[in-house]
Write an enzyme that holds these catalytic residues in place. Structure first.
Site, PDB file in Angstrom:
ATOM      1  N   LYS A  87      26.019 -86.702 -16.915  1.00  0.00           N
ATOM      2  CA  LYS A  87      25.380 -85.377 -16.797  1.00  0.00           C
ATOM      3  C   LYS A  87      26.424 -84.301 -17.089  1.00  0.00           C
ATOM      4  O   LYS A  87      27.481 -84.243 -16.444  1.00  0.00           O
ATOM      5  CB  LYS A  87      24.832 -85.236 -15.372  1.00  0.00           C
ATOM      6  CG  LYS A  87      23.744 -84.208 -15.231  1.00  0.00           C
ATOM      7  CD  LYS A  87      23.127 -84.330 -13.838  1.00  0.00           C
ATOM      8  CE  LYS A  87      22.084 -83.301 -13.578  1.00  0.00           C
ATOM      9  NZ  LYS A  87      21.660 -83.288 -12.177  1.00  0.00           N
TER      10      LYS A  87
HETATM   11  C1  E4P Z   1      18.526 -81.741 -11.553  1.00  0.00           C
HETATM   12  O1  E4P Z   1      19.162 -82.541 -12.160  1.00  0.00           O
HETATM   13  C2  E4P Z   1      19.083 -80.919 -10.462  1.00  0.00           C
HETATM   14  O2  E4P Z   1      19.921 -81.740  -9.710  1.00  0.00           O
HETATM   15  C3  E4P Z   1      18.042 -80.394  -9.536  1.00  0.00           C
HETATM   16  O3  E4P Z   1      16.739 -80.635 -10.004  1.00  0.00           O
HETATM   17  C4  E4P Z   1      18.290 -79.010  -9.057  1.00  0.00           C
HETATM   18  O4  E4P Z   1      17.261 -78.691  -8.164  1.00  0.00           O
HETATM   19  P1  E4P Z   1      17.350 -77.447  -7.155  1.00  0.00           P
HETATM   20  O5  E4P Z   1      17.150 -76.203  -7.949  1.00  0.00           O
HETATM   21  O6  E4P Z   1      16.222 -77.685  -6.196  1.00  0.00           O
HETATM   22  O7  E4P Z   1      18.693 -77.507  -6.515  1.00  0.00           O
END
Ligand code: E4P
Length: 219
Positions: A87
């Site tokens: 990622k």
């Molecule tokens: C995705 O990869 C992120 O980790 C995540 O969806 C972020 O979500 P949040 O905005 O609820 O922290």
């Protein structure tokens, strides 16, 4: 449509996997910190533990923000397990690194995406997954679902292979709307996945069926 769970909590990952509908896991540094996982060694062990639970597609986020650092960290994450997807944040060096990983056959998830322009760049670089954060856009009064629709349209128009991974999903309607819009993947908390089960007519209907069955059996 693929379902990923957005957590670093092993019990929640097991529960979603046991339900039989889980296709992968996304984590991020905040989710790891929430589970109290700190220190490089512990973080690595935690990724391995997640990989032991699920079949494939575990997003592990790099911390480095410079090209060389992202490459070094990404390569070492990718070596942990074939299930790992590296990622990478949507920054200049991140885009360059995605191109490198793509050429090396290493899967990537381009994260922290908030615009169609960023989505086009990531697809051009060869990202495997693209994570637009729709909940965080909603939080600041932009319609996150509009962005999902726009990106799906662009990707379909040009036949980009990058999969739209709708992220920052907060509730079941987000998930259902993403399905309508043609997102390839949704990543969401466990409560959103299990929330799909709920309908009062299912509960009352089942209670009636069971009561009628018992009555007919003379119980
Ligand atoms: C995705 O990869 C992120 O980790 C995540 O969806 C972020 O979500 P949040 O905005 O609820 O922290």
């Amino acid at each position: 449509m693929k379902f990923f769970i957005d957590t670093a909590n092993l019990d929640e990952i097991r529960e979603a996997y046991d339900l039989g509908v889980l296709d992968g896991v996304t984590t991020n540094p905040s989710l790891m910190a929430k589970e109290g996982i700190t220190g490089q060694e512990n973080i690595i062990e935690h990724y391995k533990a997640i990989c032991d639970i699920v079949d494939d597609k575990v997003s592990a986020e790099v911390i480095a923000t410079d090209y060389d650092g992202i490459i070094k960290e990404g390569l070492s994450l990718a070596k942990l397990d074939d299930k790992i997807v590296v990622k990478v944040p949507m920054i200049r060096d991140g885009v360059k690194a995605i191109k490198y990983f793509s050429n090396e056959g290493i899967r990537t998830n381009c994260t922290l995406v908030f615009s169609a322009g960023q989505a086009i760049l990531a697809a051009k670089a060869g990202a495997t997954y693209l994570s637009p954060f729709l909940g965080r856009l909603d939080d600041i009064s932009y319609d996150g679902l509009d962005l999902i629709e726009q990106i799906v349209h662009i990707y379909q128009t040009y036949g980009f292979a990058t999969e739209v991974l709708a992220a920052s999903i907060r509730h079941t309607m987000h998930l259902i709307k993403c399905a309508e819009l043609g997102a390839d993947v949704v990543t969401c908390p466990l409560k959103v996945i299990t929330g799909l089960l709920k309908h009062p007519l299912t509960d009352s209907g089942l209670a009636t069926f069971l009561a009628d069955h018992a009555k007919a059996a003379g119980k």
